[in-house]
Design a protein around this motif. Structure first.
Motif, short mmCIF file in Angstrom:
data_model
loop_
_atom_site.label_atom_id
_atom_site.label_comp_id
_atom_site.label_asym_id
_atom_site.label_seq_id
_atom_site.Cartn_x
_atom_site.Cartn_y
_atom_site.Cartn_z
N LEU B 152 -36.76 -6.69 -2.13
CA LEU B 152 -35.50 -7.36 -1.79
C LEU B 152 -35.05 -8.28 -2.93
CD1 LEU B 152 -35.80 -8.31 2.00
CD2 LEU B 152 -34.07 -6.86 0.95
N LEU B 153 -35.99 -8.99 -3.51
CA LEU B 153 -35.63 -9.90 -4.60
C LEU B 153 -35.05 -9.12 -5.79
CD1 LEU B 153 -35.50 -12.66 -5.93
CD2 LEU B 153 -37.95 -12.49 -6.46
N ASP B 155 -33.82 -5.88 -5.82
CA ASP B 155 -32.59 -5.16 -5.46
C ASP B 155 -31.38 -6.10 -5.52
OD1 ASP B 155 -33.79 -2.73 -5.00
OD2 ASP B 155 -33.58 -2.76 -2.82
N THR B 156 -31.54 -7.31 -4.96
CA THR B 156 -30.40 -8.23 -4.92
C THR B 156 -30.11 -8.81 -6.30
OG1 THR B 156 -31.94 -9.93 -4.13
CG2 THR B 156 -30.59 -8.82 -2.47
N VAL B 158 -30.79 -7.31 -9.39
CA VAL B 158 -30.22 -6.27 -10.25
C VAL B 158 -28.84 -5.84 -9.72
CG1 VAL B 158 -30.53 -3.89 -11.05
CG2 VAL B 158 -32.46 -5.50 -11.09
N GLY B 160 -26.83 -7.58 -7.76
CA GLY B 160 -25.89 -8.70 -7.88
C GLY B 160 -25.40 -8.86 -9.31
N ASP B 180 -27.30 -19.02 -12.36
CA ASP B 180 -26.82 -19.31 -11.00
C ASP B 180 -27.32 -18.25 -10.02
OD1 ASP B 180 -25.47 -21.45 -12.04
OD2 ASP B 180 -23.52 -20.45 -12.10
N LEU B 181 -27.28 -17.00 -10.44
CA LEU B 181 -27.73 -15.89 -9.59
C LEU B 181 -29.22 -16.04 -9.27
CD1 LEU B 181 -27.37 -13.01 -8.35
CD2 LEU B 181 -27.71 -12.10 -10.66
N PHE B 184 -29.86 -19.02 -6.96
CA PHE B 184 -29.43 -18.64 -5.60
C PHE B 184 -30.53 -17.82 -4.91
CE2 PHE B 184 -27.37 -15.36 -2.94
CZ PHE B 184 -26.65 -16.15 -2.05
N LEU B 185 -31.05 -16.81 -5.61
CA LEU B 185 -32.04 -15.92 -4.98
C LEU B 185 -33.39 -16.60 -4.82
CD1 LEU B 185 -31.06 -12.53 -6.61
CD2 LEU B 185 -30.71 -13.26 -4.24
N HIS B 187 -33.83 -19.58 -3.92
CA HIS B 187 -33.72 -20.28 -2.64
C HIS B 187 -34.12 -19.36 -1.49
CE1 HIS B 187 -31.11 -24.09 -3.06
NE2 HIS B 187 -31.86 -23.92 -4.13
N ALA B 188 -33.75 -18.08 -1.62
CA ALA B 188 -34.00 -17.14 -0.53
C ALA B 188 -35.50 -16.93 -0.30
CB ALA B 188 -33.32 -15.80 -0.80
N VAL B 189 -36.29 -17.00 -1.37
CA VAL B 189 -37.71 -16.72 -1.21
C VAL B 189 -38.54 -17.99 -0.98
CG1 VAL B 189 -37.60 -14.62 -2.57
CG2 VAL B 189 -38.23 -16.76 -3.69
N LEU B 192 -39.35 -22.09 3.86
CA LEU B 192 -38.45 -23.08 4.50
C LEU B 192 -39.23 -24.00 5.42
CD1 LEU B 192 -35.43 -20.79 5.24
CD2 LEU B 192 -35.75 -22.37 3.36
#
Lengths: 192, 192
Positions: B152-153, B155-156, B158, B160, B180-181, B184-185, B187-189, B192
């Protein structure tokens, strides 16, 4: 773009077959190999019956693209989570489905095909606007933080869905992928 | 794949010009329009001097692709943050640069071109392996949580980067976009 003569009721199944044949031929051969004759042969209909319906190959391809490609303008499930899953699903289905090569070919060639470029640009503008509206509604409803980068979220969602469809081997694909992708990206925008 | 006759020292600048001409012709016309003659004309050299260097158009295109496209195998800045920025930068530069159309054309056609398909598949496997190694090193160093979805990291990231390069109007692009990209990503991994 289409016209039907008097006493010639259109058969929707034939129309669909011609539309798919047009996408196939364009996907395989590009604009350089796109000809009414090739589409007619692929669809198993006479060339004359194509000309009865479409006055030019530009009109035929524009119609096939408008009908056969995804349309995200009417996505509105009520939540940003649901809307984004629907958007990701549409992208994955497009790039795994029968219009996949036509969509990729279009990304590559559309700008240089007279009579197609304008329609393609308008389709893209409408799609981008609809996708941005999904994210903005999510911000307005308080589901996403106001500082969410609409562009980064959509670039990674659409690009990630495309990469998945084009690169992941069939045996590694799961029906939940669109949801996994959206959940992954919604972590990125959550306030930490 | 290439050979140089005795007493014929190769001129690297001519080689580069021929390589770029090969990518241009392939990008514009695809394999259907790819011919030694067209490449020679575009590069401003004689057809004979192309045949002195490459025995076939497959060999010429394979060489041009190997030299002209990105190579992520040697990315190793010491941090996952730095490596991913470098990877995103390479993707953005590729799709904004002179090999952009050739790269898109390759995504579309490579599988169906005999003599190119194998080289392309090997290049992709090597690139995927190198990209996955970047993320795995980040997990090993404790920079990323162990449950990070490598697929997922990447795919998003490359996808993006590609969307940004292909869709963002020039006046809205910033030199910091790769960073920035990645931020952003990441943060997703983050846990939390």
């Amino acid at each position: 773009m289409t016209s039907t003569g008097p006493g010639r009721p259109r058969d929707p199944q034939v129309d669909r077959r011609i539309g798919q044949a047009a996408l196939d031929v364009f996907g395989e051969l590009g604009w350089a190999g796109f000809a009414m004759e090739a589409v007619a042969r692929r669809a198993g209909v006479g060339k004359a019956s194509l000309y009865l319906r479409w006055s030019s190959k530009e009109a035929l391809l524009n119609d096939a693209l408008t009908t056969g490609l995804v349309r995200i303008s009417d996505v509105d499930t009520g939540t940003v989570h649901g809307d984004l899953i629907e958007l990701a699903t549409q992208m994955i289905d497009l790039y795994l489905g029968p219009a996949s090569r036509a969509a990729m070919r279009l990304n590559l060639e559309a700008r240089t095909i007279p009579g197609i470029a304008e329609n393609y640009a308008a389709m893209r503008t409408a799609q981008t606007r609809a996708a941005r509206a999904i994210v903005r509604r999510g911000i307005d409803r308080g589901e996403l933080p106001p500082e969410t980068s609409v562009t980064l979220l959509l670039d990674t969602l659409v690009g990630g869905a495309m990469m998945h469809a084009l690169n992941t081997p069939a045996e590694k694909r799961t029906p939940d992928h669109a949801r996994d992708l959206v959940d992954f990206l919604l972590h990125a925008v959550a306030v930490l």
